[in-house]
Design a protein around this motif. Structure first.
Motif, PDB file in Angstrom:
ATOM      1  N   SER A 162       0.763  -1.267   0.009  1.00  0.00           N
ATOM      2  CA  SER A 162      -0.113   0.022   0.045  1.00  0.00           C
ATOM      3  C   SER A 162       0.860   1.306  -0.012  1.00  0.00           C
ATOM      4  CB  SER A 162      -0.863  -0.064   1.263  1.00  0.00           C
ATOM      5  OG  SER A 162      -0.145   0.022   2.456  1.00  0.00           O
ATOM      6  N   GLY A 163       0.254   2.198  -0.521  1.00  0.00           N
ATOM      7  CA  GLY A 163       1.224   3.497  -0.458  1.00  0.00           C
ATOM      8  C   GLY A 163       1.846   3.798  -1.768  1.00  0.00           C
ATOM      9  N   ARG A 164       2.789   4.791  -1.722  1.00  0.00           N
ATOM     10  CA  ARG A 164       3.425   5.153  -2.910  1.00  0.00           C
ATOM     11  C   ARG A 164       4.761   5.126  -2.781  1.00  0.00           C
ATOM     12  NH1 ARG A 164      -0.169  10.408  -4.902  1.00  0.00           N
ATOM     13  NH2 ARG A 164       1.400  10.487  -6.289  1.00  0.00           N
ATOM     14  N   ALA A 165       5.554   4.922  -3.863  1.00  0.00           N
ATOM     15  CA  ALA A 165       6.852   4.765  -4.135  1.00  0.00           C
ATOM     16  C   ALA A 165       7.331   5.729  -5.001  1.00  0.00           C
ATOM     17  CB  ALA A 165       7.493   3.616  -4.302  1.00  0.00           C
TER      18      ALA A 165
ATOM     19  N   PRO B 253      10.216  -8.043  -1.840  1.00  0.00           N
ATOM     20  CA  PRO B 253      10.399  -6.364  -1.883  1.00  0.00           C
ATOM     21  C   PRO B 253      10.241  -6.055  -2.993  1.00  0.00           C
ATOM     22  CG  PRO B 253      11.905  -7.587  -0.550  1.00  0.00           C
ATOM     23  CD  PRO B 253      11.244  -8.587  -1.076  1.00  0.00           C
ATOM     24  N   SER B 254      10.576  -6.625  -4.152  1.00  0.00           N
ATOM     25  CA  SER B 254      10.711  -6.231  -5.592  1.00  0.00           C
ATOM     26  C   SER B 254       9.031  -6.017  -6.031  1.00  0.00           C
ATOM     27  CB  SER B 254      11.348  -7.127  -6.420  1.00  0.00           C
ATOM     28  OG  SER B 254      12.558  -7.243  -6.149  1.00  0.00           O
ATOM     29  N   LEU B 255       8.192  -6.995  -5.805  1.00  0.00           N
ATOM     30  CA  LEU B 255       7.017  -6.729  -6.360  1.00  0.00           C
ATOM     31  C   LEU B 255       6.394  -5.548  -5.315  1.00  0.00           C
ATOM     32  CD1 LEU B 255       5.904 -10.698  -6.263  1.00  0.00           C
ATOM     33  CD2 LEU B 255       6.162  -8.916  -8.143  1.00  0.00           C
ATOM     34  N   ALA B 256       6.712  -5.675  -3.987  1.00  0.00           N
ATOM     35  CA  ALA B 256       5.969  -4.512  -3.296  1.00  0.00           C
ATOM     36  C   ALA B 256       6.387  -3.310  -3.906  1.00  0.00           C
ATOM     37  CB  ALA B 256       6.379  -4.663  -1.983  1.00  0.00           C
ATOM     38  N   VAL B 257       7.624  -3.086  -4.016  1.00  0.00           N
ATOM     39  CA  VAL B 257       8.078  -1.640  -4.396  1.00  0.00           C
ATOM     40  C   VAL B 257       7.388  -1.170  -5.855  1.00  0.00           C
ATOM     41  CG1 VAL B 257      10.324  -2.162  -5.596  1.00  0.00           C
ATOM     42  CG2 VAL B 257      10.038   0.201  -4.501  1.00  0.00           C
ATOM     43  N   ALA B 258       7.323  -2.294  -6.831  1.00  0.00           N
ATOM     44  CA  ALA B 258       6.790  -2.144  -8.041  1.00  0.00           C
ATOM     45  C   ALA B 258       5.633  -1.672  -7.878  1.00  0.00           C
ATOM     46  CB  ALA B 258       7.073  -3.298  -9.042  1.00  0.00           C
ATOM     47  N   THR B 259       4.698  -2.565  -7.076  1.00  0.00           N
ATOM     48  CA  THR B 259       3.150  -1.980  -6.870  1.00  0.00           C
ATOM     49  C   THR B 259       3.178  -0.597  -6.518  1.00  0.00           C
ATOM     50  OG1 THR B 259       2.669  -4.245  -6.086  1.00  0.00           O
ATOM     51  CG2 THR B 259       1.179  -2.760  -5.603  1.00  0.00           C
ATOM     52  N   ARG B 260       3.942  -0.160  -5.379  1.00  0.00           N
ATOM     53  CA  ARG B 260       3.863   1.260  -4.749  1.00  0.00           C
ATOM     54  C   ARG B 260       4.191   2.180  -5.756  1.00  0.00           C
ATOM     55  NH1 ARG B 260       6.831  -1.392  -0.571  1.00  0.00           N
ATOM     56  NH2 ARG B 260       8.641   0.147  -0.982  1.00  0.00           N
ATOM     57  N   ARG B 261       5.109   1.826  -6.846  1.00  0.00           N
ATOM     58  CA  ARG B 261       5.581   2.799  -7.766  1.00  0.00           C
ATOM     59  C   ARG B 261       4.374   2.951  -8.856  1.00  0.00           C
ATOM     60  NH1 ARG B 261       6.741   6.815  -9.347  1.00  0.00           N
ATOM     61  NH2 ARG B 261       7.285   7.077 -11.822  1.00  0.00           N
ATOM     62  N   LEU B 262       3.706   1.720  -9.281  1.00  0.00           N
ATOM     63  CA  LEU B 262       2.527   1.943 -10.110  1.00  0.00           C
ATOM     64  C   LEU B 262       1.474   2.718  -9.466  1.00  0.00           C
ATOM     65  CD1 LEU B 262       2.095  -1.649 -11.679  1.00  0.00           C
ATOM     66  CD2 LEU B 262       2.745   0.621 -12.822  1.00  0.00           C
ATOM     67  N   HIS B 263       1.407   2.606  -8.023  1.00  0.00           N
ATOM     68  CA  HIS B 263       0.210   3.461  -7.057  1.00  0.00           C
ATOM     69  C   HIS B 263       0.575   4.836  -7.398  1.00  0.00           C
ATOM     70  CE1 HIS B 263      -1.024  -0.108  -4.229  1.00  0.00           C
ATOM     71  NE2 HIS B 263      -1.287  -0.344  -5.552  1.00  0.00           N
ATOM     72  N   ASP B 264       1.858   5.240  -7.350  1.00  0.00           N
ATOM     73  CA  ASP B 264       2.395   6.475  -7.546  1.00  0.00           C
ATOM     74  C   ASP B 264       1.890   7.105  -8.555  1.00  0.00           C
ATOM     75  OD1 ASP B 264       3.858   8.579  -6.295  1.00  0.00           O
ATOM     76  OD2 ASP B 264       5.274   8.345  -7.844  1.00  0.00           O
ATOM     77  N   ILE B 265       1.718   6.463  -9.743  1.00  0.00           N
ATOM     78  CA  ILE B 265       1.206   7.124 -11.215  1.00  0.00           C
ATOM     79  C   ILE B 265      -0.233   6.815 -11.301  1.00  0.00           C
ATOM     80  CG2 ILE B 265       3.491   7.180 -12.351  1.00  0.00           C
ATOM     81  CD1 ILE B 265       2.402   4.717 -13.807  1.00  0.00           C
ATOM     82  N   GLY B 266      -0.919   6.236 -10.275  1.00  0.00           N
ATOM     83  CA  GLY B 266      -2.468   6.041 -10.355  1.00  0.00           C
ATOM     84  C   GLY B 266      -2.680   4.639 -10.873  1.00  0.00           C
TER      85      GLY B 266
ATOM     86  N   TYR C 236      -4.361   5.976  -3.654  1.00  0.00           N
ATOM     87  CA  TYR C 236      -3.231   5.164  -2.880  1.00  0.00           C
ATOM     88  C   TYR C 236      -2.543   6.064  -1.968  1.00  0.00           C
ATOM     89  CZ  TYR C 236      -4.440   2.203  -6.716  1.00  0.00           C
ATOM     90  OH  TYR C 236      -4.960   1.544  -7.843  1.00  0.00           O
ATOM     91  N   GLY C 237      -2.887   7.284  -1.712  1.00  0.00           N
ATOM     92  CA  GLY C 237      -2.106   8.315  -0.605  1.00  0.00           C
ATOM     93  C   GLY C 237      -1.860   9.614  -1.289  1.00  0.00           C
ATOM     94  N   ALA C 238      -1.173  10.311  -0.297  1.00  0.00           N
ATOM     95  CA  ALA C 238      -0.853  11.735  -0.735  1.00  0.00           C
ATOM     96  C   ALA C 238       0.563  11.568  -1.491  1.00  0.00           C
ATOM     97  CB  ALA C 238      -0.541  12.537   0.590  1.00  0.00           C
ATOM     98  N   ALA C 239       0.807  12.631  -2.518  1.00  0.00           N
ATOM     99  CA  ALA C 239       2.126  12.537  -3.173  1.00  0.00           C
ATOM    100  C   ALA C 239       3.262  12.825  -2.186  1.00  0.00           C
ATOM    101  CB  ALA C 239       2.134  13.474  -4.205  1.00  0.00           C
TER     102      ALA C 239
END
Length: 122
Positions: free
Chosen positions: A18-21, A58-71, A104-107
């Motif tokens: 969850s969240g953004r990267a 960790p790789s899947l999690a950061v990739a998920t958070r990265r996708l969340h960062d762009i919506g 997914y959260g604040a920028a």
């Protein structure tokens, strides 16, 4: 975010989907992963395989958070299974962060929501 902070953050949030990267967090982690895999591959193929398995979450999690960062939803990672979808994911991973808050959260670096602050706080 610098290199060591990004790697530490990704390893601490190894199962946090969850969240953004930010873009820098994702790419610094990818660079660290690449370097470590090259070095361990030179030492031992078995060690490299064990490390790759250990860093899978960790790789899947950061990739998920990265996708969340762009919506986008983290489930879009499954498009990589088509083969050609890897290029679409790569395109999304290099996109700049969405400056506004999304589902997914604040920028990153955004001021906190005024409604969430206690009365009298600035």
């Amino acid at each position: 975010m610098n290199f060591t902070t990004a790697v530490q953050t990704c390893l601490k949030k190894y199962v946090d989907f969850s969240g953004r990267a930010s873009r820098s967090e994702y790419w610094y982690f990818a660079l660290a992963y690449f370097i470590v895999m090259i070095v361990t591959g030179m030492i031992s193929e078995m060690l490299s395989s064990i490390l790759a398995l250990g860093v899978l979450l960790p790789s899947l999690a950061v990739a998920t958070r990265r996708l969340h960062d762009i919506g986008k939803s983290g489930w879009w990672q499954l498009i990589a299974l088509t083969g050609i979808g890897i290029f679409l994911l790569l395109y999304w991973y290099v996109q700049p962060s969405s400056p506004e808050s999304n589902e997914y959260g604040a920028a990153a670096g955004a001021p906190p929501d005024a409604a969430a602050l206690p009365p009298g706080a600035v």
